[in-house]
Design an enzyme around this catalytic site. Structure first.
Site, PDB file in Angstrom:
ATOM      1  N   GLU A   1      23.817  51.637  14.115  1.00  0.00           N
ATOM      2  CA  GLU A   1      22.752  52.409  13.453  1.00  0.00           C
ATOM      3  C   GLU A   1      21.422  51.666  13.573  1.00  0.00           C
ATOM      4  O   GLU A   1      20.380  52.263  13.856  1.00  0.00           O
ATOM      5  CB  GLU A   1      23.086  52.617  11.967  1.00  0.00           C
ATOM      6  CG  GLU A   1      24.313  53.481  11.712  1.00  0.00           C
ATOM      7  CD  GLU A   1      24.557  53.693  10.216  1.00  0.00           C
ATOM      8  OE1 GLU A   1      23.593  53.910   9.469  1.00  0.00           O
ATOM      9  OE2 GLU A   1      25.744  53.636   9.806  1.00  0.00           O
TER      10      GLU A   1
ATOM     11  N   GLY B   1      19.158  50.079   1.945  1.00  0.00           N
ATOM     12  CA  GLY B   1      17.972  50.049   2.801  1.00  0.00           C
ATOM     13  C   GLY B   1      18.070  49.201   4.053  1.00  0.00           C
ATOM     14  O   GLY B   1      17.040  48.786   4.600  1.00  0.00           O
ATOM     15  N   SER B   2      19.265  48.964   4.544  1.00  0.00           N
ATOM     16  CA  SER B   2      19.362  48.159   5.775  1.00  0.00           C
ATOM     17  C   SER B   2      18.777  48.904   6.969  1.00  0.00           C
ATOM     18  O   SER B   2      18.199  48.288   7.871  1.00  0.00           O
ATOM     19  CB  SER B   2      20.813  47.735   6.051  1.00  0.00           C
ATOM     20  OG  SER B   2      21.589  48.823   6.486  1.00  0.00           O
ATOM     21  N   ASN B   3      18.891  50.220   6.975  1.00  0.00           N
ATOM     22  CA  ASN B   3      18.269  50.984   8.064  1.00  0.00           C
ATOM     23  C   ASN B   3      16.749  50.976   7.942  1.00  0.00           C
ATOM     24  O   ASN B   3      16.051  50.882   8.952  1.00  0.00           O
ATOM     25  CB  ASN B   3      18.810  52.414   8.102  1.00  0.00           C
ATOM     26  CG  ASN B   3      20.122  52.506   8.867  1.00  0.00           C
ATOM     27  OD1 ASN B   3      20.148  52.383  10.085  1.00  0.00           O
ATOM     28  ND2 ASN B   3      21.228  52.673   8.135  1.00  0.00           N
TER      29      ASN B   3
ATOM     30  N   HIS C   1      23.069  59.267  10.646  1.00  0.00           N
ATOM     31  CA  HIS C   1      24.367  59.624  10.061  1.00  0.00           C
ATOM     32  C   HIS C   1      25.460  58.733  10.656  1.00  0.00           C
ATOM     33  O   HIS C   1      25.510  58.571  11.878  1.00  0.00           O
ATOM     34  CB  HIS C   1      24.680  61.102  10.325  1.00  0.00           C
ATOM     35  CG  HIS C   1      25.963  61.540   9.690  1.00  0.00           C
ATOM     36  ND1 HIS C   1      26.080  61.791   8.336  1.00  0.00           N
ATOM     37  CD2 HIS C   1      27.200  61.727  10.208  1.00  0.00           C
ATOM     38  CE1 HIS C   1      27.327  62.129   8.062  1.00  0.00           C
ATOM     39  NE2 HIS C   1      28.035  62.097   9.178  1.00  0.00           N
TER      40      HIS C   1
ATOM     41  N   MET D   1      20.588  60.175  -0.036  1.00  0.00           N
ATOM     42  CA  MET D   1      21.833  60.878  -0.321  1.00  0.00           C
ATOM     43  C   MET D   1      21.616  62.255  -0.972  1.00  0.00           C
ATOM     44  O   MET D   1      22.368  62.652  -1.866  1.00  0.00           O
ATOM     45  CB  MET D   1      22.730  59.996  -1.199  1.00  0.00           C
ATOM     46  CG  MET D   1      23.194  58.746  -0.480  1.00  0.00           C
ATOM     47  SD  MET D   1      24.076  59.138   1.057  1.00  0.00           S
ATOM     48  CE  MET D   1      24.286  57.482   1.730  1.00  0.00           C
ATOM     49  N   ARG D   2      20.578  62.946  -0.504  1.00  0.00           N
ATOM     50  CA  ARG D   2      20.320  64.297  -0.984  1.00  0.00           C
ATOM     51  C   ARG D   2      20.075  65.210   0.196  1.00  0.00           C
ATOM     52  O   ARG D   2      19.613  64.757   1.238  1.00  0.00           O
ATOM     53  CB  ARG D   2      19.043  64.340  -1.842  1.00  0.00           C
ATOM     54  CG  ARG D   2      19.281  63.949  -3.231  1.00  0.00           C
ATOM     55  CD  ARG D   2      18.002  63.823  -4.024  1.00  0.00           C
ATOM     56  NE  ARG D   2      18.373  63.069  -5.194  1.00  0.00           N
ATOM     57  CZ  ARG D   2      18.870  63.619  -6.287  1.00  0.00           C
ATOM     58  NH1 ARG D   2      18.960  64.926  -6.403  1.00  0.00           N
ATOM     59  NH2 ARG D   2      19.264  62.870  -7.282  1.00  0.00           N
ATOM     60  N   ILE D   3      20.347  66.488  -0.020  1.00  0.00           N
ATOM     61  CA  ILE D   3      20.020  67.467   1.019  1.00  0.00           C
ATOM     62  C   ILE D   3      18.562  67.854   0.851  1.00  0.00           C
ATOM     63  O   ILE D   3      18.121  68.195  -0.256  1.00  0.00           O
ATOM     64  CB  ILE D   3      20.953  68.688   0.909  1.00  0.00           C
ATOM     65  CG1 ILE D   3      22.387  68.246   1.223  1.00  0.00           C
ATOM     66  CG2 ILE D   3      20.498  69.798   1.839  1.00  0.00           C
ATOM     67  CD1 ILE D   3      23.431  69.309   0.968  1.00  0.00           C
TER      68      ILE D   3
HETATM   69  C1  GAR Z   1      24.053  54.259   6.355  1.00  0.00           C
HETATM   70  O1  GAR Z   1      25.328  53.977   6.871  1.00  0.00           O
HETATM   71  C2  GAR Z   1      23.639  55.669   6.695  1.00  0.00           C
HETATM   72  O2  GAR Z   1      24.057  56.074   7.974  1.00  0.00           O
HETATM   73  C3  GAR Z   1      24.359  56.445   5.640  1.00  0.00           C
HETATM   74  O3  GAR Z   1      24.214  55.677   4.470  1.00  0.00           O
HETATM   75  C4  GAR Z   1      24.096  54.314   4.822  1.00  0.00           C
HETATM   76  C5  GAR Z   1      22.838  53.766   4.213  1.00  0.00           C
HETATM   77  O4  GAR Z   1      22.762  52.381   4.390  1.00  0.00           O
HETATM   78  N1  GAR Z   1      23.805  57.745   5.466  1.00  0.00           N
HETATM   79  C6  GAR Z   1      24.504  58.792   5.064  1.00  0.00           C
HETATM   80  O5  GAR Z   1      25.698  58.726   4.805  1.00  0.00           O
HETATM   81  C7  GAR Z   1      23.728  60.082   4.940  1.00  0.00           C
HETATM   82  N2  GAR Z   1      24.559  61.115   4.409  1.00  0.00           N
HETATM   83  P1  GAR Z   1      21.389  51.627   4.238  1.00  0.00           P
HETATM   84  O6  GAR Z   1      20.811  52.030   2.869  1.00  0.00           O
HETATM   85  O7  GAR Z   1      21.736  50.184   4.280  1.00  0.00           O
HETATM   86  O8  GAR Z   1      20.492  52.047   5.353  1.00  0.00           O
END
Ligand code: GAR
Length: 201
Positions: free
Chosen positions: A175, A12-14, A110, A91-93
């Site tokens: 990101e 969840g850093s994003n 992404h 991580m799901r479509i």
């Molecule tokens: C991030 O790097 C995001 O871009 C990637 O997962 C990570 C999640 O990090 N997303 C994907 O690969 C989507 N297929 P976070 O949970 O710290 O935000």
């Protein structure tokens, strides 16, 4: 105010970058109304609770199929008058019905320069391929996987001595810049989708 739902599966850093951007007054007309995870112990859920945001776990294994799972997703989203859905490490479509219900209102981050390295472990894919520049992409979500109209991209160099993890960390920093930036543009009504092209108005 735009009510935002954030879909997550992990750290969840994003999500945090969005919350911080809103709390610092950078996106005045938005609030994160709910965070939904398909993983029970996702740290993202804790981050949400720490900020007084509703945190909902939907267990995909308790539904007969993807369609039933997404019906539940739609039901929860329906409780919040959601104007924007963010996929932040989800991580799901996303299935057709959710996409149709929220057409051009779902945004994904992404960790590669699309259309290169779609799918999982994009940073490692890029590193293993030997590219000298990678980066990250914020895009609207369509029926494909990582194929929707691109909003923002940021290039990140691959440096001597990098491995997939050091590259991923350098990409992650960017990101956290471009995701809130894209959300701000969306919330301010400055993004228009014309076919594949996203125009800034
Ligand atoms: C991030 O790097 C995001 O871009 C990637 O997962 C990570 C999640 O990090 N997303 C994907 O690969 C989507 N297929 P976070 O949970 O710290 O935000």
């Amino acid at each position: 105010t735009t009510n935002i739902a954030v879909l997550v599966s992990g750290r969840g850093s994003n999500l945090q970058s969005i919350i911080d951007s809103i709390e610092s007054g950078n996106i005045p007309d938005a609030r994160v109304s709910v965070v939904i995870s398909d993983v029970k112990n996702a740290f993202a859920l804790e981050r949400a609770r720490n900020h007084g945001i509703d945190a909902v776990f939907i267990d995909p294994r308790t539904f007969v199929d993807k369609k039933a799972y997404e019906q539940e997703l739609l039901r929860v989203l329906g409780q919040y008058d959601i104007g924007l859905i963010l996929l932040a490490g989800y991580m799901r479509i996303v299935g057709r019905e959710v996409i149709e219900a929220y057409r051009n209102r779902i945004i994904n981050i992404h960790p590669a320069l699309l259309p290169s390295f779609m799918g999982l472990h994009a940073q490692k894919q890029a590193f293993d391929y030997g590219v000298k520049v990678s980066g990250c992409t914020v895009h609207f979500v369509d029926e494909g996987m990582d194929t929707g109209p691109i909003i923002l991209q940021r290039a990140v160099p691959v440096l001597e001595g990098d491995n997939a993890d050091t590259l991923a960390a350098r990409i992650l920093e960017q990101e956290h810049q471009i995701f809130p930036e894209a959300v701000k543009l969306f919330v301010e009504g400055k993004l228009k989708v014309e076919g594949r092209i996203v125009i800034r108005t």
